[in-house]
Motif scaffolding. Structure first.
Motif, mmCIF file in Angstrom:
data_model
loop_
_atom_site.group_PDB
_atom_site.id
_atom_site.type_symbol
_atom_site.label_atom_id
_atom_site.label_comp_id
_atom_site.label_asym_id
_atom_site.label_seq_id
_atom_site.Cartn_x
_atom_site.Cartn_y
_atom_site.Cartn_z
ATOM 1 N N ALA A 142 43.989 8.726 25.461
ATOM 2 C CA ALA A 142 45.378 8.029 26.424
ATOM 3 C C ALA A 142 45.999 9.312 26.310
ATOM 4 C CB ALA A 142 45.745 7.049 25.826
ATOM 5 N N CYS A 146 47.142 10.031 30.245
ATOM 6 C CA CYS A 146 47.962 9.617 30.853
ATOM 7 C C CYS A 146 49.264 10.270 31.814
ATOM 8 C CB CYS A 146 49.356 9.693 29.518
ATOM 9 S SG CYS A 146 49.741 10.783 28.370
ATOM 10 N N THR A 168 42.591 2.699 29.128
ATOM 11 C CA THR A 168 42.352 3.778 29.544
ATOM 12 C C THR A 168 41.789 4.021 30.602
ATOM 13 O OG1 THR A 168 43.152 4.834 27.799
ATOM 14 C CG2 THR A 168 41.983 6.245 28.699
ATOM 15 N N GLN A 171 43.870 2.861 33.595
ATOM 16 C CA GLN A 171 44.222 3.947 34.643
ATOM 17 C C GLN A 171 43.323 4.983 35.436
ATOM 18 O OE1 GLN A 171 46.367 6.047 31.635
ATOM 19 N NE2 GLN A 171 47.625 7.467 32.998
#
Length: 225
Positions: A142, A146, A168, A171
């Motif tokens: 993560a 990010c 994650t 994302q």
């Protein structure tokens, strides 16, 4: 361990201390190599733990003062050794990337929380080195993902030892929609969550709608001519 070997270890450490007191820059390379060697050798023998601790303290004290090429050699020498402390590993891992890379990639003495901290606070190349590790947990993944850096996200996806949480993955899925080069490693990722797989189906539907619109538009233009 035989007394003579213990005396030898103490003699070598005393020699390094004398070199440091002299402050001779030309001795730094020899001192650094000697310290790395002693840390490894003494760390393998519990009977000499007091000397090992002293050697590690010396490494910690001098590693900030010596030239980059010498720090690189220390990091390479110690990166695959379990005989170094977590503190020294963290000092080297937070150094400039030329020094930090082998520690970030291979050193087992760094904890997952250390890797998260370094991922957040250091450069993209530090994150890329961490993404090459054999294994790391969901929190590390993560922290690496990010920043939405495509090369690092791809490295995480292609690393079979990287554990990735569903959040994650979501994302990454959103990022891959904008950057098609991430779609192949994402699709090939084992144990892809169903939620993410369904999200990728939406891309196909949208792409087909765009294609249909383009085809119809082209037909209308052709009829006008």
């Amino acid at each position: 361990m035989p007394q003579e070997t213990e005396k030898t270890a103490l003699f070598r450490l005393q020699g390094i201390l004398e070199s440091l007191r002299g402050g001779l820059v030309e001795d730094h390379s020899k001192v650094a190599a000697g310290l790395a060697e002693i840390v490894v050798e003494l760390g393998a023998n519990p009977d000499l733990s007091r000397y090992h601790s002293l050697a590690q303290e010396l490494v910690r004290a001098v590693v900030r003062e010596i030239e980059t090429p010498i720090r690189q050699e220390i990091a390479k020498r110690l990166s695959r050794e379990t005989a170094i402390s977590r503190e020294i590993a963290k000092i080297l891992a937070n150094d400039q990337i030329e020094v930090a890379w082998p520690i970030l990639e291979s050193c087992a003495n760094l904890h997952d929380e250390d890797l998260v901290e370094i991922s957040i606070n250091q450069s993209p190349r530090h994150r890329l080195a961490i993404a090459q590790r054999k294994a790391f947990n969901e929190l590390v993944s993560a922290a690496l993902v990010c920043f939405s850096e495509r090369d690092i996200v791809e490295a995480v996806l292609r690393n079979p030892g990287a554990k990735i949480s569903t959040a994650t993955f979501e994302q990454i899925c959103a990022l891959a929609k904008r950057h098609p080069e991430l779609q192949d490693p994402l699709v090939r990722r084992p144990a892809l969550p169903l939620l993410v797989a369904f999200g990728m189906l939406e891309w196909v539907v949208e792409a087909l709608q765009v294609l249909k619109y383009d085809i119809n538009g082209a037909k209308q233009e052709a009829l006008k001519t």
